[in-house]
Design a protein around this motif. Structure first.
Motif, PDB file in Angstrom:
ATOM      1  N   GLU A  47       0.844  -1.185   0.000  1.00 12.52           N
ATOM      2  CA  GLU A  47       0.000   0.000   0.000  1.00 12.52           C
ATOM      3  C   GLU A  47       0.883   1.240   0.000  1.00 12.52           C
ATOM      4  O   GLU A  47       1.786   1.356   0.830  1.00 12.52           O
ATOM      5  CB  GLU A  47      -0.883  -0.024   1.249  1.00 12.52           C
ATOM      6  CG  GLU A  47      -1.899   1.091   1.246  1.00 12.52           C
ATOM      7  CD  GLU A  47      -2.881   0.991   2.401  1.00 12.52           C
ATOM      8  OE1 GLU A  47      -2.883  -0.037   3.116  1.00 12.52           O
ATOM      9  OE2 GLU A  47      -3.645   1.952   2.593  1.00 12.52           O
ATOM     10  N   ALA A  48       0.624   2.141  -0.894  1.00 17.02           N
ATOM     11  CA  ALA A  48       1.435   3.361  -0.992  1.00 17.02           C
ATOM     12  C   ALA A  48       1.198   4.273   0.202  1.00 17.02           C
ATOM     13  O   ALA A  48       0.077   4.379   0.702  1.00 17.02           O
ATOM     14  CB  ALA A  48       1.113   4.087  -2.283  1.00 17.02           C
ATOM     15  N   LYS A  49       2.274   4.890   0.643  1.00 18.55           N
ATOM     16  CA  LYS A  49       2.196   5.876   1.736  1.00 18.55           C
ATOM     17  C   LYS A  49       2.969   7.085   1.253  1.00 18.55           C
ATOM     18  O   LYS A  49       4.128   7.273   1.609  1.00 18.55           O
ATOM     19  CB  LYS A  49       2.896   5.318   2.980  1.00 18.55           C
ATOM     20  CG  LYS A  49       2.155   4.218   3.665  1.00 18.55           C
ATOM     21  CD  LYS A  49       1.517   4.749   4.936  1.00 18.55           C
ATOM     22  CE  LYS A  49       1.052   3.626   5.827  1.00 18.55           C
ATOM     23  NZ  LYS A  49       0.444   4.155   7.058  1.00 18.55           N
ATOM     24  N   LEU A  50       2.332   7.860   0.432  1.00 15.69           N
ATOM     25  CA  LEU A  50       3.086   8.872  -0.300  1.00 15.69           C
ATOM     26  C   LEU A  50       3.413  10.145   0.471  1.00 15.69           C
ATOM     27  O   LEU A  50       4.055  11.047  -0.056  1.00 15.69           O
ATOM     28  CB  LEU A  50       2.377   9.172  -1.623  1.00 15.69           C
ATOM     29  CG  LEU A  50       2.206   7.922  -2.501  1.00 15.69           C
ATOM     30  CD1 LEU A  50       1.583   8.265  -3.824  1.00 15.69           C
ATOM     31  CD2 LEU A  50       3.534   7.220  -2.720  1.00 15.69           C
ATOM     32  N   GLU A  51       2.999  10.213   1.707  1.00  9.94           N
ATOM     33  CA  GLU A  51       3.324  11.400   2.512  1.00  9.94           C
ATOM     34  C   GLU A  51       4.808  11.734   2.470  1.00  9.94           C
ATOM     35  O   GLU A  51       5.194  12.892   2.475  1.00  9.94           O
ATOM     36  CB  GLU A  51       2.919  11.205   3.982  1.00  9.94           C
ATOM     37  CG  GLU A  51       1.436  11.037   4.192  1.00  9.94           C
ATOM     38  CD  GLU A  51       1.049   9.574   4.230  1.00  9.94           C
ATOM     39  OE1 GLU A  51       1.519   8.817   3.353  1.00  9.94           O
ATOM     40  OE2 GLU A  51       0.278   9.192   5.129  1.00  9.94           O
TER      41      GLU A  51
END
Lengths: 119, 119
Positions: free
Chosen positions: B82-86
């Motif tokens: 799952e992407a966590k682009l923060e």
DNA sequence: AAATTGCGCAAGTAAATGCTTGCCCTTATA
DNA sequence: TATAAGGGCAAGCATTTACTTGCGCAATTT
């Protein structure tokens, strides 16, 4: 067969990645960008700021120049490096397309925190 | 002397650069980010999209996870990424501080072009 | 004219990167 | 229960990266 190997090798050399993403991946290069952003600086002045050899810095400058983040101009015996940060826009745009995702996440978090706080 | 060498070596290993700038420098990793940004995807599905081995993709995922750009969760025999682009915000902010420079340049160019056009 | 400064060009090296293949373990399906 | 699917771990390899030292050459100073 041998030709293929040579060809692929040659191609790899020709394609040597010199893109902006690659360029700014190195912390020394980011520091160099920071140094020359406001005003042009000559090579030795830049090199003095770092504890690696002038040659090392010179290579970083070459990489930055190759990907368009700076230009050099000869001035007597000095070479002046001038930042050309427009190319950073490439990275900027890549990032921008994902902003919605992480900002949406942060918004949700904020709402959640606000909700908690109300109780 | 020898101790120093070992110490520095040890430090280098411990400090192994796993930052976001480094992570997004690789085109394959940027592509992976593009794939998982909208919705979580499992490892093999990602790997199928690239013409490198699953192991290679797996390593890229590991790097992305280590620098916080994604998280993995086990779901039966699958691992969902799952992407966590923060974390991209770090890059975003670095870039932002230079925007004025390149935008100023572009403004000047625009004004110059406008001036030319008037004549 | 001689010494100094600025800086590029090699050649060499250690470490990091990106990739592969082979093996093995777990979870699901036939 | 046998087989397949998902995926980690490790060893090995070629290339690239970041750096160094040494040399040389042109522009400046003294």
């Amino acid at each position: 067969m041998l030709a293929l190997i040579f060809a692929s090798k040659y191609l790899r050399i020709m394609e040597a990645r010199r893109d902006v993403f690659q360029a700014i991946a190195d912390p020394t290069r980011r520091a160099i960008i920071g140094m020359i952003a406001k005003e042009p600086v000559n090579v030795n002045t830049i090199a003095e700021q770092f504890d690696v050899s002038r040659q090392a810095v010179s290579l970083h400058l070459k990489i930055l120049a190759e990907c368009g983040l700076l230009t050099m101009k000869q001035q007597g015996r000095e070479r002046i490096c001038e930042a050309k940060l427009e190319k950073l826009n490439e990275v900027n745009e890549w990032i921008a397309q994902y902003k919605q995702f992480w900002e949406a996440r942060l918004d949700k978090l904020e709402m959640y925190l606000a909700k908690i706080q109300k109780k």
